[in-house]
Design a protein around this motif. Structure first.
Motif, PDB file in Angstrom:
ATOM      1  N   THR A  61       3.268  61.276  -2.058  1.00 34.77           N
ATOM      2  CA  THR A  61       1.931  60.965  -1.534  1.00 34.77           C
ATOM      3  C   THR A  61       1.338  62.175  -0.827  1.00 34.77           C
ATOM      4  OG1 THR A  61       2.557  58.643  -1.257  1.00 34.77           O
ATOM      5  CG2 THR A  61       0.624  59.404  -0.048  1.00 34.77           C
ATOM      6  N   MET A  62       2.144  62.860  -0.033  1.00 35.80           N
ATOM      7  CA  MET A  62       1.660  64.060   0.663  1.00 35.80           C
ATOM      8  C   MET A  62       1.324  65.166  -0.333  1.00 35.80           C
ATOM      9  SD  MET A  62       4.169  64.189   3.990  1.00 35.80           S
ATOM     10  CE  MET A  62       4.441  62.716   4.997  1.00 35.80           C
ATOM     11  N   ASN A  63       2.140  65.338  -1.355  1.00 34.75           N
ATOM     12  CA  ASN A  63       1.859  66.357  -2.364  1.00 34.75           C
ATOM     13  C   ASN A  63       0.525  66.092  -3.052  1.00 34.75           C
ATOM     14  OD1 ASN A  63       4.297  67.635  -1.840  1.00 34.75           O
ATOM     15  ND2 ASN A  63       5.377  66.690  -3.560  1.00 34.75           N
ATOM     16  N   ASP A  64       0.278  64.835  -3.399  1.00 36.34           N
ATOM     17  CA  ASP A  64      -0.972  64.477  -4.084  1.00 36.34           C
ATOM     18  C   ASP A  64      -2.199  64.789  -3.223  1.00 36.34           C
ATOM     19  OD1 ASP A  64       0.448  63.622  -6.272  1.00 36.34           O
ATOM     20  OD2 ASP A  64       0.321  61.491  -5.778  1.00 36.34           O
ATOM     21  N   ALA A  65      -2.036  64.690  -1.906  1.00 38.01           N
ATOM     22  CA  ALA A  65      -3.154  64.914  -0.985  1.00 38.01           C
ATOM     23  C   ALA A  65      -3.169  66.323  -0.397  1.00 38.01           C
ATOM     24  CB  ALA A  65      -3.105  63.883   0.142  1.00 38.01           C
ATOM     25  N   ASN A  66      -2.251  67.194  -0.853  1.00 42.81           N
ATOM     26  CA  ASN A  66      -2.158  68.564  -0.352  1.00 42.81           C
ATOM     27  C   ASN A  66      -1.939  68.584   1.161  1.00 42.81           C
ATOM     28  OD1 ASN A  66      -2.097  71.381  -0.491  1.00 42.81           O
ATOM     29  ND2 ASN A  66      -4.315  71.559  -0.188  1.00 42.81           N
ATOM     30  N   ILE A  67      -0.946  67.826   1.605  1.00 39.56           N
ATOM     31  CA  ILE A  67      -0.599  67.717   3.025  1.00 39.56           C
ATOM     32  C   ILE A  67       0.784  68.321   3.227  1.00 39.56           C
ATOM     33  CG2 ILE A  67      -0.049  66.081   4.878  1.00 39.56           C
ATOM     34  CD1 ILE A  67      -2.124  64.192   3.449  1.00 39.56           C
ATOM     35  N   ARG A  68       0.927  69.149   4.239  1.00 35.29           N
ATOM     36  CA  ARG A  68       2.215  69.771   4.527  1.00 35.29           C
ATOM     37  C   ARG A  68       3.135  68.779   5.233  1.00 35.29           C
ATOM     38  NH1 ARG A  68       3.575  74.981   5.776  1.00 35.29           N
ATOM     39  NH2 ARG A  68       2.286  75.420   3.957  1.00 35.29           N
ATOM     40  N   PRO A  69       4.304  68.455   4.649  1.00 34.13           N
ATOM     41  CA  PRO A  69       5.250  67.588   5.349  1.00 34.13           C
ATOM     42  C   PRO A  69       5.998  68.354   6.438  1.00 34.13           C
ATOM     43  CG  PRO A  69       6.134  68.217   3.208  1.00 34.13           C
ATOM     44  CD  PRO A  69       4.749  68.792   3.288  1.00 34.13           C
ATOM     45  N   GLU A  70       6.046  67.772   7.614  1.00 33.46           N
ATOM     46  CA  GLU A  70       6.865  68.299   8.708  1.00 33.46           C
ATOM     47  C   GLU A  70       8.182  67.542   8.656  1.00 33.46           C
ATOM     48  OE1 GLU A  70       7.521  67.819  13.456  1.00 33.46           O
ATOM     49  OE2 GLU A  70       5.953  66.701  12.417  1.00 33.46           O
TER      50      GLU A  70
END
Length: 294
Positions: free
Chosen positions: A142-151
């Protein structure tokens, strides 16, 4: 020149105003605390949503209001939490999927999460914090699809190892961003020796910060800075500037961390510096238009 990135964890989900009067609850209070932290040197703010009474809140609307309140006051990097006990995975990630902050926290394994009172000889909190690989994978996709950096939040060295199959599958990609959380019952004890071991365990192309719980925060901040790491402080993790001296705001905790950086010969990163060092987009993301307020 690489600068030390300071994150402020503003409110958490368990701490209450009975314990510390400065804990923010409402979106406006969280926005004001974010501004105080940014003014003192925080480049990132880590945020849980709360109800006006102080309970946990997972509604997208509340997170949207927080996003708007924070962004109205500063250009800090916004990092929303996904950590929860007993909440379905879809609900834990809904605000991330819709609001698309620059960063989102992701716990890298399950644990017995507890707080024990030696004075009372009893457990104040006693939870199983479940994060199986299927949920971690779902959050990452889900984070990859939204271009969000996972912490990548790691409460012990084994959680760092949990990244290996995800890297091999190609759903966790560099640069990796690790948070090494130390001093939680059920996780790794807070010590410099354990911090060095964890840092040595990280995969190549990793950024990392240390998160020390309670007063262990300060010796770990002091250890991380000369090691080239970043640091997290804030009322989620620790109320005290020193033994018996409670902070009146997140800003006071950030100010102490910034002062320690300078005393140890490090420069403090601005939000723009942090975006560049971490490889994020150069401009701060704005709150989605449908959630902005006039």
């Amino acid at each position: 020149m690489t600068r030390t990135i300071i994150t402020a964890a503003l409110t958490g989900v368990l701490a209450t105003r009975d314990q510390c009067p400065a804990i923010p609850y409402t979106p406006r209070e969280i926005g004001e605390e974010a501004a105080r932290a940014a003014q003192e040197g925080a480049a990132i703010v880590h945020i849980h949503a709360r109800t006006p009474e102080g309970g946990p809140d997972w509604s997208v609307e509340t997170f949207a209001q927080i996003y708007t309140e924070v962004r109205a006051r500063s250009d800090v990097i916004i990092n929303f939490s996904t950590g929860a006990v007993g909440i379905p995975a879809e609900q834990r990630i809904a605000h991330i999927k819709e609001l698309k902050p620059e960063m989102a926290a992701l716990n890298m394994g399950s644990m017995n999460y507890a707080i024990y009172s030696e004075r009372r000889k009893e457990f104040i909190h006693d939870h199983v914090f479940a994060n199986p690989f299927k949920d971690i994978s779902f959050f990452l996709k889900t984070m990859n699809d939204a271009n969000i950096r996972p912490e990548l939040e790691c409460f012990d060295t084994g959680r760092i190892g949990n990244t290996r199959p995800l890297i091999h599958q190609g759903i966790l990609n560099p640069p990796y961003q690790f948070s090494l959380i130390m001093g939680v019952l059920g996780g790794i004890p807070a010590s410099t020796r354990h911090l060095v071991d964890q840092v040595d365990t990280l995969p190549p192309q990793s950024h990392w910060q240390v998160i020390g719980i309670s007063l262990a925060q300060w010796p770990l901040v002091a250890a991380a800075i000369p090691m080239g790491g970043n640091v997290r402080v804030g009322l989620e993790d620790n109320f005290y500037l020193e033994e018996g001296r409670m902070a009146k705001s997140n800003g006071e905790l950030v100010a102490k961390a910034a002062r320690m950086c300078r005393e140890l010969g490090a420069e403090v990163a601005s939000p723009a510096d942090a975006r560049k060092q971490l490889g994020l987009e150069p401009e701060p993301r704005q709150a989605p238009a449908m959630h902005r307020t006039n």
